[in-house]
Design an enzyme around this catalytic site. Sequence first.
Site, short mmCIF file in Angstrom:
data_model
loop_
_atom_site.label_atom_id
_atom_site.label_comp_id
_atom_site.label_asym_id
_atom_site.label_seq_id
_atom_site.Cartn_x
_atom_site.Cartn_y
_atom_site.Cartn_z
CB THR A 178 24.28 40.91 -38.84
OG1 THR A 178 22.96 40.33 -38.75
CG2 THR A 178 25.13 40.02 -39.71
CG HIS A 221 19.23 47.52 -34.96
ND1 HIS A 221 20.04 46.44 -35.22
CD2 HIS A 221 19.67 48.52 -35.76
CE1 HIS A 221 20.93 46.75 -36.14
NE2 HIS A 221 20.73 48.02 -36.50
CE1 TYR A 262 23.20 41.93 -44.25
CE2 TYR A 262 22.40 40.43 -42.57
CZ TYR A 262 22.86 41.67 -42.93
OH TYR A 262 22.99 42.66 -41.99
NE ARG A 278 14.73 46.88 -39.91
CZ ARG A 278 15.92 46.39 -40.21
NH1 ARG A 278 16.68 47.00 -41.11
NH2 ARG A 278 16.37 45.30 -39.62
CB THR A 290 20.49 57.12 -47.57
OG1 THR A 290 20.97 55.89 -48.12
CG2 THR A 290 21.24 58.28 -48.20
CD GLU A 342 19.82 36.69 -40.09
OE1 GLU A 342 20.03 35.60 -40.65
OE2 GLU A 342 18.75 36.98 -39.54
CE LYS A 388 26.17 43.38 -42.59
NZ LYS A 388 26.72 44.73 -42.32
CB ALA A 411 25.22 45.85 -45.73
#
Length: 329
Positions: free
Chosen positions: A123, A177, A147, A182, A11, A125, A151, A80
Site C-alpha cells: 500500500t 484504487h 494499518y 468499494r 470477498t 500508506e 503492511k 487485510a
Amino acid sequence: MSNTALITGVTGQDGSYLAEYLLSKGYDVYGLERWKSTQGHRRIDHITDLELVQGDLADQSSLDRVVRETRPDEVYNLAALSFVPESFNQPVHTGNITGLGATRVLEAVRKHQPDAKFYQASTSELFGNSSEETQSIDTPFQPRSPYGTSKLYAYWSTVNYREAHDMFTVNGVLFNHESPRRGKNFVTRKITRGAAAISLGLQDKLELGNLDAKRDWGHAEDYVKAMHLMLQQDTPKDLVIGTGEHHSVRDCARIAFNEVGLDWEDYVEINEKFFRPAEVDVLKADISNAKSELDWEPQKTFEDLIVEMVETDLAELQSDNSQAAQPNE
C-alpha cells in the site's frame, strides 16, 4: 492444463475483480473466506466458477490445509483489515491480521507449495508524509497508522521469504484504487453515495474530514491486471502501481455532485471526528517502473471512476427505494 490461483480476501473489492479476471484467463480459482465472514458474498455472488475454501489469516493450521489441498500455482494475499481510521481503534488486531497474517500465508506456501508465485498486496500508506513529490519503490517508508505499520511488516516479510528461501514473492505497492464495489466507509464511496442520496432526497448533508488530503486514485479493475502481470515475470520484483496523478477529496466531491447536478459546497460539512490522528497529506505514484517492466498503465481516468461510482450508487438507491415503497403482500 490450466493454472490454479488462491486469493485471500476474495470477498473484497480487489478480490472480486481479480477472481473475475483470472477466470477469464482460464484459471481455476479458489477464494479464501473466513467461516463467519463479516463482508458476506455480495461482491462475488455472480461469479459462478469461483470455489470458496475456508481459512483464517489468524490460524496457521487452516492456511496450511488450504494451500496443501488447493496446490496453487499463484497465491494473491489481498486479505487485510484495510480501513485506515479503524486501525487506530484496533491496532493489535490490525497487526495480527494484516502483518502476521501475511507471514502465515507465506509460511504455508513455503511448507506446502514453495514453487508457487506469491503476491502481497502492499500500500501507498507505507510512504506516509513523504518529502518526495512522487513515491517510487526506492522512497523511504514512514507509515503513519497501525494499518501502515502492519503492511510494512508484511512488505518486509515478503522480501525476506524471497531472499531467505529463494521463493518468487513480490509486493505490489498499490496506491488508492476504488470502484463501485468499494466499501461504503471509504471516503470516495461515502462521497459518491452521499451525492446520489442527496440528489434523490434521501439525505440532507454529507459530513467529511480533511478536504485537502490528496491521493493518487485509480480503478481497481485496472490494478488487478497489474497484480497478475507481476506474477508473470521471469524475476520477482516489487513495484509501485498507481496513475501518476493525484486529486483532493474536494475534487472528488466536486465531480460527484456535478454528476447529479448539484453544487457540493451547498451540502458538504466538515466534521473533525473524521480527521485521522496522524494525517497523510499528499501521495502520488511514480509508475515508470510499472510501465517499463509490465507494459502496464491505467485505462480509466479519475473522473471516469467517480462518475461510474455515482451512477452505480444512484441505481442502487433508486432500486432500494422502489422496493421499500412496494406494499407488503
